[in-house]
Scaffold this motif. Structure first.
Motif, PDB file in Angstrom:
ATOM      1  N   ASP A 730      -4.486  16.502   1.578  1.00 65.77           N
ATOM      2  CA  ASP A 730      -4.177  17.832   2.116  1.00 65.77           C
ATOM      3  C   ASP A 730      -4.836  18.953   1.310  1.00 65.77           C
ATOM      4  O   ASP A 730      -4.579  20.133   1.552  1.00 65.77           O
ATOM      5  CB  ASP A 730      -2.665  18.050   2.164  1.00 65.77           C
ATOM      6  N   GLY A 731      -5.682  18.597   0.328  1.00 62.68           N
ATOM      7  CA  GLY A 731      -6.376  19.610  -0.467  1.00 62.68           C
ATOM      8  C   GLY A 731      -5.671  20.004  -1.743  1.00 62.68           C
ATOM      9  O   GLY A 731      -6.229  20.761  -2.556  1.00 62.68           O
ATOM     10  N   THR A 732      -4.449  19.519  -1.981  1.00 58.40           N
ATOM     11  CA  THR A 732      -3.716  19.854  -3.204  1.00 58.40           C
ATOM     12  C   THR A 732      -4.378  19.177  -4.410  1.00 58.40           C
ATOM     13  O   THR A 732      -4.623  17.966  -4.392  1.00 58.40           O
ATOM     14  CB  THR A 732      -2.258  19.364  -3.109  1.00 58.40           C
ATOM     15  N   ILE A 733      -4.687  19.964  -5.428  1.00 56.56           N
ATOM     16  CA  ILE A 733      -5.265  19.394  -6.639  1.00 56.56           C
ATOM     17  C   ILE A 733      -4.181  18.604  -7.378  1.00 56.56           C
ATOM     18  O   ILE A 733      -3.113  19.137  -7.686  1.00 56.56           O
ATOM     19  CB  ILE A 733      -5.828  20.498  -7.554  1.00 56.56           C
ATOM     20  N   VAL A 734      -4.463  17.342  -7.658  1.00 52.97           N
ATOM     21  CA  VAL A 734      -3.449  16.496  -8.285  1.00 52.97           C
ATOM     22  C   VAL A 734      -3.784  16.150  -9.735  1.00 52.97           C
ATOM     23  O   VAL A 734      -2.930  15.651 -10.461  1.00 52.97           O
ATOM     24  CB  VAL A 734      -3.224  15.199  -7.475  1.00 52.97           C
ATOM     25  N   GLY A 735      -4.986  16.402 -10.191  1.00 56.57           N
ATOM     26  CA  GLY A 735      -5.300  16.115 -11.592  1.00 56.57           C
ATOM     27  C   GLY A 735      -6.797  16.011 -11.813  1.00 56.57           C
ATOM     28  O   GLY A 735      -7.603  16.149 -10.888  1.00 56.57           O
ATOM     29  N   THR A 736      -7.167  15.764 -13.055  1.00 56.58           N
ATOM     30  CA  THR A 736      -8.568  15.671 -13.450  1.00 56.58           C
ATOM     31  C   THR A 736      -8.773  14.434 -14.301  1.00 56.58           C
ATOM     32  O   THR A 736      -7.988  14.155 -15.210  1.00 56.58           O
ATOM     33  CB  THR A 736      -8.993  16.916 -14.243  1.00 56.58           C
ATOM     34  N   ALA A 737      -9.830  13.704 -13.989  1.00 62.28           N
ATOM     35  CA  ALA A 737     -10.221  12.540 -14.780  1.00 62.28           C
ATOM     36  C   ALA A 737     -11.412  12.918 -15.651  1.00 62.28           C
ATOM     37  O   ALA A 737     -12.340  13.595 -15.188  1.00 62.28           O
ATOM     38  CB  ALA A 737     -10.581  11.366 -13.873  1.00 62.28           C
ATOM     39  N   VAL A 765      -5.145   9.646  -0.987  1.00 65.98           N
ATOM     40  CA  VAL A 765      -4.203  10.099  -2.008  1.00 65.98           C
ATOM     41  C   VAL A 765      -3.262  11.127  -1.392  1.00 65.98           C
ATOM     42  O   VAL A 765      -3.707  12.078  -0.734  1.00 65.98           O
ATOM     43  CB  VAL A 765      -4.952  10.711  -3.214  1.00 65.98           C
ATOM     44  N   HIS A 766      -1.971  10.948  -1.632  1.00 62.54           N
ATOM     45  CA  HIS A 766      -0.962  11.825  -1.034  1.00 62.54           C
ATOM     46  C   HIS A 766       0.059  12.225  -2.092  1.00 62.54           C
ATOM     47  O   HIS A 766       0.479  11.390  -2.906  1.00 62.54           O
ATOM     48  CB  HIS A 766      -0.244  11.117   0.120  1.00 62.54           C
ATOM     49  N   VAL A 767       0.481  13.489  -2.064  1.00 61.22           N
ATOM     50  CA  VAL A 767       1.469  13.990  -3.016  1.00 61.22           C
ATOM     51  C   VAL A 767       2.853  13.508  -2.596  1.00 61.22           C
ATOM     52  O   VAL A 767       3.262  13.672  -1.442  1.00 61.22           O
ATOM     53  CB  VAL A 767       1.435  15.523  -3.082  1.00 61.22           C
ATOM     54  N   LEU A 768       3.574  12.907  -3.523  1.00 58.10           N
ATOM     55  CA  LEU A 768       4.916  12.399  -3.241  1.00 58.10           C
ATOM     56  C   LEU A 768       5.937  13.523  -3.225  1.00 58.10           C
ATOM     57  O   LEU A 768       5.819  14.511  -3.966  1.00 58.10           O
ATOM     58  CB  LEU A 768       5.329  11.383  -4.309  1.00 58.10           C
ATOM     59  N   ARG A 769       6.957  13.364  -2.396  1.00 57.45           N
ATOM     60  CA  ARG A 769       8.096  14.278  -2.496  1.00 57.45           C
ATOM     61  C   ARG A 769       9.008  13.789  -3.615  1.00 57.45           C
ATOM     62  O   ARG A 769       8.858  12.666  -4.130  1.00 57.45           O
ATOM     63  CB  ARG A 769       8.836  14.360  -1.178  1.00 57.45           C
TER      64      ARG A 769
END
Length: 788
Positions: A730-737, A765-769
């Motif tokens: 959904d475009g949400t940034i989740v982190g950096t490797a 990849v999906h952000v968990l609730r």
């Protein structure tokens, strides 16, 4: 103002370089008319332009002698004011102490004015016979940190900074044992070359009943958070010149227990109430008392006297009081770099001033970007490894005498691995020897390096004889790029009956033996290693290799536990690559091996190959080198799930990570409270391991297909891309490797240079609730909507 020097702000992670950049920034905050320069800017400055430089010999050369040469040459062109750091003292040892004294004495003689960080250092200069003239004292500042609530104490004794013998860790361990404290935290990592010392310390502590946690490198916010959490901060380094660790503890609100010495007493008087000075005999008892009274290790003083702005004002007042140096040029205003108008010079990659064209680094492995550059001939030390091959050694030394590299900048060291008879060498060639305890080429090479003085190290075996242009060709890249590791072309010939005086360039082609086809093919496939990857260490042959001394020292020497033929060079090159090396094959650097390649020798090649593969499988944990299913000792991929999260989300995220990346390690900030996670050895808490790739997850996620992401993570650091920002579907940034290679270069150069940053929107990849449906997850039913 009588004197307004340009402020030299060197690149790199060395503490003095970091401090120099910080002081320059603070000075410009008070007076924006001050200019800042980096090393590559110096050639553009008019002669006579005053400079201020921060001085420790390691910033100016690989040896005190080379540092003296460079700094005095700078002083001949520019009037210098200097701040001296790490001044000589008895703990430097018999070998280094006189060399360091000579360096600092030379600096003070050519400087227009001298400053140090403490009265203790001023006294050391006089006591060591370095300088007894005027010296300004500008103390190290306490960093300006906003007051914050005290965290929950973690029950450990904390020692801050790089680990190396003599830093005070042994004293802190003894105090922990005496005080009955079972945990000790080292806030930092091993100093270069001291990883084995740290491992030995951790084992020694465990034997004494004390568990040691090593945080590794942390950024400033993480370091502050960990340092504020330790129960008892301790400074037990007794031979200190000036201490940024001390001021950092104070800046974080802590009141560290510090072993008394002249410097600690001076700092306690300068900032009353911020230190707990104790005699060595009282350290254990004071630690025990601090555990019982935690408030004693917090000073509660805000603001603390002498912060960064105060130090900047002290420098401005010092320069204002100095007479202008004779013949000084007015500092010209440059329009090349628009950022100079409103900010300090940022780093060595500033567009319009210090461009990548003259930077000491390249992006990824792109050594071709410096194809048009030629260095000044470097000071080269050729290390010739030898065992009982007098004729072959004579031929190689004769060939080295015919090199077209300037003889005055060429040093030859023969490292003998315990031959029955001492090698006979020409005048000017140095011999160092070790006992014959079997095949110990790694130890012999290290011995040779220790006895050498050159800026670039060139390795040869006694039976591998170079053509006249070999040294010049092989050392060009390491002279331009300190991270470069080069390998020449090793050809093979039968020189039986050929006089040692006959040039190999003539005799070799007439008597040539087959060259390894697999090696030629790999050099062709990779464009002479321009397209190197994690397994390209296999194409660097130690007997025809070169690197800078600076990089060799940082990576650490050859592993002396290798006591059979082969493998020690590959292990070292793998370490170098993971530290950010640039690998290059130099086909014009030709050396001739007397005899066939390994594949043509009368040995059991399968048995010998298996022996080497088994050894390297544990040392080189990358795909294609380690086992296929075994977990490596050091993880390849670490996923760090940062912050506190609901248990259900943590469970699904960790389980999803390990399902998608079965050989990964997951690190949580706190020990897992979920039994299923605690039982899995791939799930840890605390310090993040130094993995090939560390992916920081800022929020829990699940995976629904990761092929594209897995490929990007696998390639991270092998090409130009060293950092990867990952966004969910959904475009949400989740982190950096970030790859280890990129981390090492950022530490080395003090900025995120040498690698590009990339981005990926990962459709799987999906952000968990906060409360995903656990029964559906473990049962494998339901769609993604039950979890996100």
């Amino acid at each position: 103002m009588s004197m307004q020097p340009i402020l030299l702000a060197p690149a790199g992670p060395h503490g003095v370089a970091v401090y120099a950049r910080a002081v320059a920034e603070d000075v410009r905050a008070l007076d924006p008319s001050f200019r800042v320069a980096t090393g590559p800017d110096l050639d553009a400055l008019a002669a006579g332009t005053p400079l201020h430089v921060h001085v420790t010999e390691r910033l100016w050369g690989p040896s005190p002698e080379e540092a003296t040469e460079r700094l005095t040459a700078l002083a001949r062109r520019h009037p210098l004011t200097v701040t001296l750091h790490d001044v000589p003292q008895a703990s430097d040892g018999e070998r280094n102490r006189p060399r360091r004294r000579a360096f600092y004495a030379a600096v003070t003689r050519v400087a227009h004015a001298v400053a140090v960080n403490s009265a203790h250092e001023r006294a050391l200069l006089a006591e060591e016979g370095v300088w007894d003239g005027p010296v300004e004292i500008v103390p190290l500042p306490v960093p300006a940190v906003a007051p914050a609530p005290r965290p929950q104490a973690d029950g450990t004794i904390g020692v801050l900074g790089y680990f190396y013998p003599g830093k005070g860790h042994d004293e802190a361990l003894a105090a922990a044992v005496e005080a009955g404290v079972g945990r000790l935290t080292i806030l930092g990592r091993a100093s270069d070359g001291h990883a084995a010392d740290l491992d030995a310390f951790v084992r020694r502590a465990a034997d004494a009943g004390v568990a040691v946690t090593v945080t590794g490198w942390l950024d400033d916010p993480e370091m502050a958070e960990r340092a504020r959490a330790v129960s008892v901060p301790v400074i037990a380094h007794q031979h200190v010149s000036a201490s940024a660790s001390l001021t950092s503890w104070i800046g974080w609100g802590r009141r560290p227990i510090a072993l008394r010495n002249r410097y600690v007493d001076e700092m306690a008087a300068l900032r009353p109430g911020t230190l707990l000075p104790v005699e060595p005999s009282a350290l254990g008892a004071t630690v025990r008392a601090a555990v019982e009274d935690p408030d004693a290790t917090w000073h509660g003083i805000h603001p603390v006297p002498l912060g960064p702005a105060d130090v900047a004002r002290a420098y401005l007042a010092w320069w204002a009081a100095l007479p202008a140096p004779a013949g000084a040029a007015a500092a010209p205003v440059s329009a090349e770099c628009p950022r100079h108008a409103d900010a300090p010079h940022p780093d060595s990659a500033c567009p319009g001033h210090s461009t990548p064209d003259d930077a000491p680094w390249v992006v990824g492995n792109r050594w071709d970007l410096v194809a048009g550059r030629e260095p000044e001939p470097p000071r080269v030390s050729v290390i010739v490894t030898h065992y009982d091959q007098p004729a072959e050694l004579a031929r190689t030394l004769a060939a080295l005498a015919q090199q077209d590299h300037p003889a005055a900048r060429l040093e030859i060291v023969v490292a003998d691995d315990g031959s029955p008879e001492a090698p006979v060498v020409p005048d000017g060639v140095r011999v160092v020897r070790q006992d014959d305890r079997g095949f110990r080429a790694a130890a012999a090479r290290n011995l040779g390096v220790a006895a050498s003085t050159g800026d670039v190290l060139c390795f040869l075996d006694a039976d591998t004889t170079p053509e006249p242009g070999y040294v010049r060709a092989l050392t060009r890249l390491p002279a331009l790029l300190p991270e470069a590791v080069t390998v020449g072309r090793r050809r093979h010939a039968d020189f039986a009956g050929v006089g040692v005086e006959v040039p190999v360039a003539e005799a070799g082609p007439e008597r040539e033996l087959p060259e390894p086809a697999w090696l030629r093919e790999e050099y062709a496939r990779t464009g002479d290693l321009l397209r190197a990857d994690d397994r390209s260490y296999r194409f660097v042959i130690g007997a025809v290799s070169a690197c800078s001394r600076r990089f060799f020292d940082e990576v650490g020497g050859f592993d002396e536990t290798f006591t059979s033929y082969g493998g020690e060079d590959w292990e070292w090159v793998h370490r170098a690559w993971q530290a950010g090396a640039v690998l290059a094959h130099v086909p014009d650097a030709v050396a001739w091996h007397d005899g066939p390649d390994w594949s043509g020798r009368d040995i059991d090649r399968t048995r010998e190959g298996n022996r080497q593969t088994l050894r390297l499988a544990g040392d080189i944990p990358v795909a294609g080198s380690a086992g296929r299913g075994l977990l490596p000792a050091a993880p390849d991929l670490v996923v760090h799930l940062a912050g506190e999260r609901p248990e259900a989300a943590v469970f699904v995220c960790v389980d999803a990570v390990l399902a998608a990346f079965p050989r990964a390690t997951v690190v949580l900030d706190a020990p897992p409270t979920i039994a299923a996670l605690a039982a899995d050895p791939r799930v840890r808490s605390g310090a993040v391991p130094d993995a090939r790739v560390v992916w920081r997850l800022d929020r829990p996620v699940l995976f629904d297909g990761v092929d594209a992401l897995a490929e990007r993570l696998a390639q991270l650091g092998q090409g130009a891309e060293g950092r990867l920002r990952v966004s969910a579907a959904d475009g949400t940034i989740v982190g950096t490797a970030v790859s280890r290679r990129a981390r090492r270069r950022a530490e080395r150069w003090g900025a995120e240079v040498g690698f590009d940053g990339g981005e990926i929107v990962a459709s799987g990849v999906h952000v968990l609730r906060d409360e995903p449906h656990l029964e559906a997850w473990v049962g494998g039913w339901g769609g993604v909507e039950r979890f996100v």
